[in-house]
Scaffold this active site. Structure first.
Site, short mmCIF file in Angstrom:
data_model
loop_
_atom_site.label_atom_id
_atom_site.label_comp_id
_atom_site.label_asym_id
_atom_site.label_seq_id
_atom_site.Cartn_x
_atom_site.Cartn_y
_atom_site.Cartn_z
N LYS A 100 0.88 -1.27 0.15
CA LYS A 100 0.12 0.03 -0.01
C LYS A 100 0.78 1.44 0.17
O LYS A 100 2.03 1.20 0.28
CB LYS A 100 -0.79 -0.07 1.15
CG LYS A 100 -2.02 -1.24 1.24
CD LYS A 100 -2.80 -1.25 2.51
CE LYS A 100 -3.96 -2.29 2.57
NZ LYS A 100 -4.84 -2.21 3.67
N TYR B 255 -12.26 -2.28 -3.60
CA TYR B 255 -13.05 -2.28 -2.06
C TYR B 255 -14.37 -2.46 -1.89
O TYR B 255 -15.04 -1.97 -0.93
CB TYR B 255 -12.48 -1.28 -1.30
CG TYR B 255 -11.02 -1.46 -0.67
CD1 TYR B 255 -10.58 -2.40 -0.17
CD2 TYR B 255 -9.96 -0.53 -0.70
CE1 TYR B 255 -9.33 -2.60 0.51
CE2 TYR B 255 -8.65 -0.77 -0.49
CZ TYR B 255 -8.28 -1.91 0.01
OH TYR B 255 -7.05 -1.94 0.77
N ASN C 217 -1.81 -0.14 7.00
CA ASN C 217 -1.31 -1.36 7.49
C ASN C 217 -0.47 -2.34 6.26
O ASN C 217 -0.27 -3.41 6.25
CB ASN C 217 -2.21 -2.43 7.83
CG ASN C 217 -3.38 -2.75 6.65
OD1 ASN C 217 -3.39 -2.31 5.75
ND2 ASN C 217 -4.58 -3.68 7.14
N HIS D 109 -2.01 -5.38 1.24
CA HIS D 109 -3.02 -5.96 1.35
C HIS D 109 -2.83 -7.49 0.43
O HIS D 109 -1.89 -7.62 -0.28
CB HIS D 109 -3.93 -5.36 0.26
CG HIS D 109 -5.29 -6.06 -0.48
ND1 HIS D 109 -6.27 -6.18 0.41
CD2 HIS D 109 -5.50 -6.67 -1.51
CE1 HIS D 109 -7.35 -6.97 -0.19
NE2 HIS D 109 -6.63 -7.28 -1.28
P1 CMP Z 1 -7.25 -4.64 3.63
O1 CMP Z 1 -6.83 -6.19 3.73
O2 CMP Z 1 -6.49 -3.99 2.29
O3 CMP Z 1 -8.77 -4.53 3.26
C1 CMP Z 1 -9.64 -3.93 3.73
C2 CMP Z 1 -8.86 -2.59 4.53
O4 CMP Z 1 -9.73 -1.83 5.22
C3 CMP Z 1 -8.32 -3.13 5.63
O5 CMP Z 1 -6.97 -3.87 4.91
C4 CMP Z 1 -7.72 -2.05 6.64
O6 CMP Z 1 -6.53 -1.51 6.16
C5 CMP Z 1 -8.80 -1.20 6.35
N1 CMP Z 1 -9.62 -1.04 7.45
C6 CMP Z 1 -10.19 -2.03 8.36
N2 CMP Z 1 -10.68 -1.64 9.27
C7 CMP Z 1 -10.66 -0.30 9.30
C8 CMP Z 1 -11.14 0.73 10.22
N3 CMP Z 1 -11.70 0.44 11.31
N4 CMP Z 1 -10.66 2.03 9.94
C9 CMP Z 1 -9.91 2.28 8.56
N5 CMP Z 1 -9.47 1.34 8.02
C10 CMP Z 1 -9.73 0.13 8.22
#
Ligand code: CMP
Length: 143
Positions: free
Chosen positions: A9, A49, A112, A115
């Site tokens: 990311k 998403y 984070n 993905h």
């Molecule tokens: P990802 O695996 O890319 O798929 C969905 C993403 O939503 C997840 O990683 C997180 O980065 C994001 N996400 C999940 N929960 C939250 C939250 N409470 N606030 C902001 N982002 C979120």
């Protein structure tokens, strides 16, 4: 052979973690069959998403993933979908085990680092969204 879609990311790209992340999957024994550094359009972000569109953080998610270049990848190998998820660690870095990518490099759930597809259906859908068939290589000798 099983394939999965993984993406460093914008936070991971900015923090110069592409090499470290690629290295972990290479050393584990998976094969990189597609990769590109790219900016994600708002349309692609919303489609990628789509399952989260009703969540309160959807706007933030789209803003973040379009905020800078990402490194999109397709990896191949035995049980790569589940193994990659384990190597990434739990979505919330606070719950991600030390030694996992998120456990070692992330603090916030919204930023984070990486993905990864969560199922065979997601992997097929996400690979198709980000890559054309001809952008993926084969390690078999071409005839
Ligand atoms: P990802 O695996 O890319 O798929 C969905 C993403 O939503 C997840 O990683 C997180 O980065 C994001 N996400 C999940 N929960 C939250 C939250 N409470 N606030 C902001 N982002 C979120």
């Amino acid at each position: 052979m099983e394939k999965t879609f993984l993406m460093v990311k914008p936070d991971g790209v900015q923090r110069a973690l592409i090499g470290e992340i690629v290295s972990r999957f290479e050393k584990k024994g998976f094969q990189l069959v597609g990769a590109k550094l790219m900016n994600i359009s708002e349309d692609l972000a919303k489609e990628h998403y789509g399952e989260h569109k009703e969540r309160p953080f959807f706007g933030e998610l789209v803003d973040f993933i379009t905020s800078g270049p990402v490194f999109a990848m397709v990896w191949e190998g035995k049980d790569v979908i589940l193994t990659a998820r384990n190597m990434m660690g739990k979505t919330n870095p606070a719950e991600a085990a030390p030694g996992s990518i998120r456990g070692d490099y992330a603090v916030q759930v919204s930023n984070n680092i990486i993905h990864g597809s969560d199922s065979a259906e997601s992997a097929e859908r996400e690979i198709g969204l980000f890559f054309k068939e001809e952008e993926l290589v084969s390690y078999d000798k071409a005839v």
